[in-house]
Scaffold this motif. Structure first.
Motif, PDB file in Angstrom:
ATOM      1  N   ASN A  73     107.654 -29.081 -31.454  1.00  0.00           N
ATOM      2  CA  ASN A  73     108.141 -27.732 -31.132  1.00  0.00           C
ATOM      3  C   ASN A  73     108.478 -26.959 -32.406  1.00  0.00           C
ATOM      4  OD1 ASN A  73     107.922 -28.284 -28.422  1.00  0.00           O
ATOM      5  ND2 ASN A  73     110.101 -28.608 -28.077  1.00  0.00           N
ATOM      6  N   TYR A  74     109.090 -27.642 -33.349  1.00  0.00           N
ATOM      7  CA  TYR A  74     109.444 -27.040 -34.636  1.00  0.00           C
ATOM      8  C   TYR A  74     108.174 -26.531 -35.331  1.00  0.00           C
ATOM      9  CZ  TYR A  74     112.251 -26.693 -38.959  1.00  0.00           C
ATOM     10  OH  TYR A  74     112.931 -26.255 -40.077  1.00  0.00           O
ATOM     11  N   GLY A  75     107.102 -27.313 -35.207  1.00  0.00           N
ATOM     12  CA  GLY A  75     105.830 -26.892 -35.781  1.00  0.00           C
ATOM     13  C   GLY A  75     105.222 -25.713 -35.046  1.00  0.00           C
ATOM     14  N   PHE A  76     105.293 -25.717 -33.715  1.00  0.00           N
ATOM     15  CA  PHE A  76     104.775 -24.595 -32.926  1.00  0.00           C
ATOM     16  C   PHE A  76     105.400 -23.274 -33.380  1.00  0.00           C
ATOM     17  CE2 PHE A  76     104.228 -27.570 -29.015  1.00  0.00           C
ATOM     18  CZ  PHE A  76     103.039 -28.045 -29.533  1.00  0.00           C
ATOM     19  N   GLU A  77     106.705 -23.312 -33.595  1.00  0.00           N
ATOM     20  CA  GLU A  77     107.443 -22.092 -33.952  1.00  0.00           C
ATOM     21  C   GLU A  77     107.002 -21.523 -35.293  1.00  0.00           C
ATOM     22  OE1 GLU A  77     111.398 -23.553 -33.864  1.00  0.00           O
ATOM     23  OE2 GLU A  77     111.516 -23.639 -31.671  1.00  0.00           O
ATOM     24  N   ARG A  78     106.430 -22.356 -36.138  1.00  0.00           N
ATOM     25  CA  ARG A  78     106.037 -21.929 -37.487  1.00  0.00           C
ATOM     26  C   ARG A  78     104.531 -21.785 -37.661  1.00  0.00           C
ATOM     27  NH1 ARG A  78     110.598 -24.022 -36.880  1.00  0.00           N
ATOM     28  NH2 ARG A  78     112.372 -23.536 -38.244  1.00  0.00           N
ATOM     29  N   ALA A  79     103.783 -22.092 -36.631  1.00  0.00           N
ATOM     30  CA  ALA A  79     102.329 -22.044 -36.716  1.00  0.00           C
ATOM     31  C   ALA A  79     101.810 -20.616 -36.619  1.00  0.00           C
ATOM     32  CB  ALA A  79     101.724 -22.893 -35.602  1.00  0.00           C
ATOM     33  N   LYS A  80     100.763 -20.330 -37.359  1.00  0.00           N
ATOM     34  CA  LYS A  80     100.156 -19.001 -37.358  1.00  0.00           C
ATOM     35  C   LYS A  80      98.819 -18.976 -36.618  1.00  0.00           C
ATOM     36  CE  LYS A  80     100.191 -18.627 -41.893  1.00  0.00           C
ATOM     37  NZ  LYS A  80     100.946 -19.799 -42.368  1.00  0.00           N
ATOM     38  N   GLY A  81      98.334 -20.129 -36.197  1.00  0.00           N
ATOM     39  CA  GLY A  81      97.019 -20.207 -35.581  1.00  0.00           C
ATOM     40  C   GLY A  81      96.969 -19.708 -34.147  1.00  0.00           C
ATOM     41  N   ASP A  82      95.737 -19.573 -33.636  1.00  0.00           N
ATOM     42  CA  ASP A  82      95.515 -19.184 -32.248  1.00  0.00           C
ATOM     43  C   ASP A  82      95.527 -20.401 -31.323  1.00  0.00           C
ATOM     44  OD1 ASP A  82      94.734 -16.461 -33.153  1.00  0.00           O
ATOM     45  OD2 ASP A  82      93.013 -17.552 -33.963  1.00  0.00           O
ATOM     46  N   TYR A  83      95.247 -21.553 -31.910  1.00  0.00           N
ATOM     47  CA  TYR A  83      95.114 -22.787 -31.127  1.00  0.00           C
ATOM     48  C   TYR A  83      95.757 -23.916 -31.932  1.00  0.00           C
ATOM     49  CZ  TYR A  83      92.834 -25.260 -27.242  1.00  0.00           C
ATOM     50  OH  TYR A  83      92.566 -25.952 -26.074  1.00  0.00           O
ATOM     51  N   PHE A  84      96.564 -24.726 -31.260  1.00  0.00           N
ATOM     52  CA  PHE A  84      97.302 -25.793 -31.933  1.00  0.00           C
ATOM     53  C   PHE A  84      96.643 -27.145 -31.645  1.00  0.00           C
ATOM     54  CE2 PHE A  84     101.198 -23.015 -30.749  1.00  0.00           C
ATOM     55  CZ  PHE A  84     100.880 -22.108 -31.748  1.00  0.00           C
ATOM     56  N   ILE A  85      96.597 -27.987 -32.639  1.00  0.00           N
ATOM     57  CA  ILE A  85      96.096 -29.358 -32.481  1.00  0.00           C
ATOM     58  C   ILE A  85      97.167 -30.321 -32.955  1.00  0.00           C
ATOM     59  CG2 ILE A  85      94.384 -31.048 -33.240  1.00  0.00           C
ATOM     60  CD1 ILE A  85      92.360 -28.796 -33.438  1.00  0.00           C
ATOM     61  N   LEU A  86      97.438 -31.326 -32.135  1.00  0.00           N
ATOM     62  CA  LEU A  86      98.449 -32.322 -32.459  1.00  0.00           C
ATOM     63  C   LEU A  86      97.793 -33.651 -32.795  1.00  0.00           C
ATOM     64  CD1 LEU A  86     100.958 -31.639 -29.512  1.00  0.00           C
ATOM     65  CD2 LEU A  86     100.952 -30.628 -31.792  1.00  0.00           C
ATOM     66  N   PHE A  87      98.217 -34.236 -33.893  1.00  0.00           N
ATOM     67  CA  PHE A  87      97.812 -35.591 -34.262  1.00  0.00           C
ATOM     68  C   PHE A  87      99.056 -36.420 -34.561  1.00  0.00           C
ATOM     69  CE2 PHE A  87      93.797 -33.587 -36.164  1.00  0.00           C
ATOM     70  CZ  PHE A  87      93.005 -33.945 -35.079  1.00  0.00           C
ATOM     71  N   ASP A  88      98.979 -37.710 -34.284  1.00  0.00           N
ATOM     72  CA  ASP A  88      99.954 -38.638 -34.845  1.00  0.00           C
ATOM     73  C   ASP A  88      99.549 -38.918 -36.282  1.00  0.00           C
ATOM     74  OD1 ASP A  88     101.342 -38.743 -32.514  1.00  0.00           O
ATOM     75  OD2 ASP A  88     100.717 -40.770 -31.948  1.00  0.00           O
ATOM     76  N   SER A  89     100.508 -39.305 -37.095  1.00  0.00           N
ATOM     77  CA  SER A  89     100.217 -39.518 -38.515  1.00  0.00           C
ATOM     78  C   SER A  89      99.363 -40.751 -38.766  1.00  0.00           C
ATOM     79  CB  SER A  89     101.519 -39.622 -39.304  1.00  0.00           C
ATOM     80  OG  SER A  89     102.291 -40.733 -38.861  1.00  0.00           O
ATOM     81  N   ASP A  90      99.233 -41.640 -37.763  1.00  0.00           N
ATOM     82  CA  ASP A  90      98.433 -42.857 -37.948  1.00  0.00           C
ATOM     83  C   ASP A  90      97.014 -42.704 -37.409  1.00  0.00           C
ATOM     84  OD1 ASP A  90      99.078 -42.793 -35.277  1.00  0.00           O
ATOM     85  OD2 ASP A  90      99.732 -44.872 -35.148  1.00  0.00           O
ATOM     86  N   ALA A  91      96.505 -41.471 -37.435  1.00  0.00           N
ATOM     87  CA  ALA A  91      95.160 -41.188 -36.939  1.00  0.00           C
ATOM     88  C   ALA A  91      94.198 -40.953 -38.098  1.00  0.00           C
ATOM     89  CB  ALA A  91      95.176 -39.959 -36.030  1.00  0.00           C
ATOM     90  N   LEU A  92      92.930 -41.211 -37.839  1.00  0.00           N
ATOM     91  CA  LEU A  92      91.834 -40.842 -38.723  1.00  0.00           C
ATOM     92  C   LEU A  92      90.804 -40.094 -37.887  1.00  0.00           C
ATOM     93  CD1 LEU A  92      91.268 -44.241 -40.607  1.00  0.00           C
ATOM     94  CD2 LEU A  92      92.567 -42.273 -41.430  1.00  0.00           C
ATOM     95  N   ILE A  93      90.145 -39.105 -38.472  1.00  0.00           N
ATOM     96  CA  ILE A  93      89.152 -38.330 -37.724  1.00  0.00           C
ATOM     97  C   ILE A  93      87.871 -38.195 -38.532  1.00  0.00           C
ATOM     98  CG2 ILE A  93      90.882 -37.038 -36.419  1.00  0.00           C
ATOM     99  CD1 ILE A  93      90.417 -34.674 -38.298  1.00  0.00           C
ATOM    100  N   GLU A  94      86.767 -37.970 -37.824  1.00  0.00           N
ATOM    101  CA  GLU A  94      85.489 -37.740 -38.478  1.00  0.00           C
ATOM    102  C   GLU A  94      85.443 -36.317 -39.048  1.00  0.00           C
ATOM    103  OE1 GLU A  94      83.152 -39.709 -39.201  1.00  0.00           O
ATOM    104  OE2 GLU A  94      83.349 -41.457 -37.890  1.00  0.00           O
ATOM    105  N   ALA A  95      84.526 -36.088 -39.978  1.00  0.00           N
ATOM    106  CA  ALA A  95      84.447 -34.803 -40.675  1.00  0.00           C
ATOM    107  C   ALA A  95      84.070 -33.642 -39.753  1.00  0.00           C
ATOM    108  CB  ALA A  95      83.440 -34.899 -41.820  1.00  0.00           C
ATOM    109  N   ASN A  96      83.451 -33.937 -38.618  1.00  0.00           N
ATOM    110  CA  ASN A  96      83.027 -32.862 -37.715  1.00  0.00           C
ATOM    111  C   ASN A  96      83.969 -32.679 -36.530  1.00  0.00           C
ATOM    112  OD1 ASN A  96      82.394 -35.255 -36.420  1.00  0.00           O
ATOM    113  ND2 ASN A  96      80.411 -34.539 -35.655  1.00  0.00           N
ATOM    114  N   TYR A  97      85.168 -33.252 -36.583  1.00  0.00           N
ATOM    115  CA  TYR A  97      86.093 -33.160 -35.442  1.00  0.00           C
ATOM    116  C   TYR A  97      86.357 -31.701 -35.066  1.00  0.00           C
ATOM    117  CZ  TYR A  97      90.305 -33.552 -32.587  1.00  0.00           C
ATOM    118  OH  TYR A  97      91.217 -33.447 -31.563  1.00  0.00           O
TER     119      TYR A  97
END
Length: 336
Positions: A73-97
């Motif tokens: 929620n703290y992050g939502f309040e400070r975000a400037k984007g149109d769409y929010f994406i949430l990750f846990d810190s123990d995640a890895l993603i591919e370059a085309n995510y």
């Protein structure tokens, strides 16, 4: 062009965050910002964030520990984007995510999405076994990341979740800090009329635990969380959610079946032997490793026993409390 705000709550995991940020640097779609919420960590990640300042649009915020739901929620309040994406810190993603997400939302927009999780080839055998257990038809029914969840009423999990700014504005974010906070959030969004979907291609590599003791504690927490979700939405407690409890009670009762009739005891032993064999064969086939197959048997029993005990623990507590009680949880180390 749509701008994304990637929000990552962190609690004492600077090394894991480094790996995730490296993945974000490699993204083929570039119109995004990264918001790191340090949720009262003793081992801070500020230096890690600073090291990425020249490669990412990244912002660091520190707040007192209040749990991962409120950190988001703290992050939502400070975000400037149109769409929010949430990750846990123990995640890895591919370059085309992000490119996958952008293309999907351009062709078939949804206000809430979730993606599946899997294991990475570099993960240790125990991590692969735990990943198998968390997604196997023999433990969860294979409902996580199932194709039937492609659209409509899928409940995204916060380890890999996206939501529009409009969803945040109408839901006011997470109602509680932990104990099933992401499922409660998803249900709330759906009941407000928003549509959700599973994006199978938008998967993450989820590191999960690295020992069975931590995995047991995590799943016991998940079992408790399922009861907590029912405090908010009683109709969301389904028969399938009781399977780990009855499995646990059934395993514990097998020695006592001898007192009723020896054949009942032998039937119980035979069932467990067949169950273990099926897991071993399936996990070995999927992983190509006999070691992972063997460890998957242990992981499955740890998962079901942990969840079952947590479910019983919180369910028993629920019997003797006010039906209007809402468990908000306390600020502790993240269970994911």
């Amino acid at each position: 062009m749509r701008k994304y705000s990637i929000i990552i709550p962190v609690y004492n995991r600077p090394d894991e965050l480094t790996e995730l940020l490296e993945c974000l640097v490699q993204q083929t779609f570039k119109n995004f910002e990264v918001i790191i919420i340090e949720d009262g960590s003793k081992i801070k990640c500020e230096k890690v964030v600073q090291s990425f300042k020249d490669r990412l649009e990244i912002y660091y915020f520190y707040k007192e520990n209040g749990g991962q739901g409120f950190a988001r929620n703290y992050g939502f309040e400070r975000a400037k984007g149109d769409y929010f994406i949430l990750f846990d810190s123990d995640a890895l993603i591919e370059a085309n995510y992000l490119e996958i997400v952008q293309n999907r939302l351009n062709t078939q927009f949804v206000d809430v999405y979730g993606g599946p999780d899997t294991d990475h080839p570099s993960f240790a055998p125990i991590q692969k076994a735990i990943s198998y257990s968390m997604t196997s038809v023999f433990t969860t029914g294979g409902i996580r990341g199932k194709k039937s969840n492609l659209g409509g009423t899928f409940h995204p999990r916060s380890f890999n979740m996206g939501l529009s700014r409009k969803v945040w504005e109408q839901t006011s974010g997470f109602q509680i800090s932990r104990m099933g906070e992401d499922i409660i959030f998803s249900i709330t969004a759906l009941r407000l009329g928003f549509k959700s979907a599973l994006l199978p291609e938008a998967f993450i590599y989820h590191k999960r635990r690295t020992d069975f003791g931590a995995f047991f504690r995590q799943l016991r927490f998940f079992g408790r969380a399922r009861i907590n979700i029912a405090r908010f939405y009683p109709n969301e407690l389904k028969l399938v959610h009781t399977f780990p409890l009855f499995f646990t009670l059934g395993c514990i009762s097998i020695p006592f079946l001898w007192l009723i009739h020896p054949w009942l005891f032998y039937a119980g032993i035979a069932f467990l032997a067949l169950y273990k064999l099926l897991i071993f064969i399936d996990a070995t086939r999927q992983s190509g490793s006999l070691k992972v197959g063997f460890l998957s048997i242990i992981a499955a029993f740890v998962q079901l026993f942990g969840y079952g005990i947590g479910f019983l623990q919180e369910g028993w507590k629920r019997l003797f409390e006010s039906k209007t009680h809402r468990e908000t949880g306390t600020a502790i180390e993240y269970p994911s």
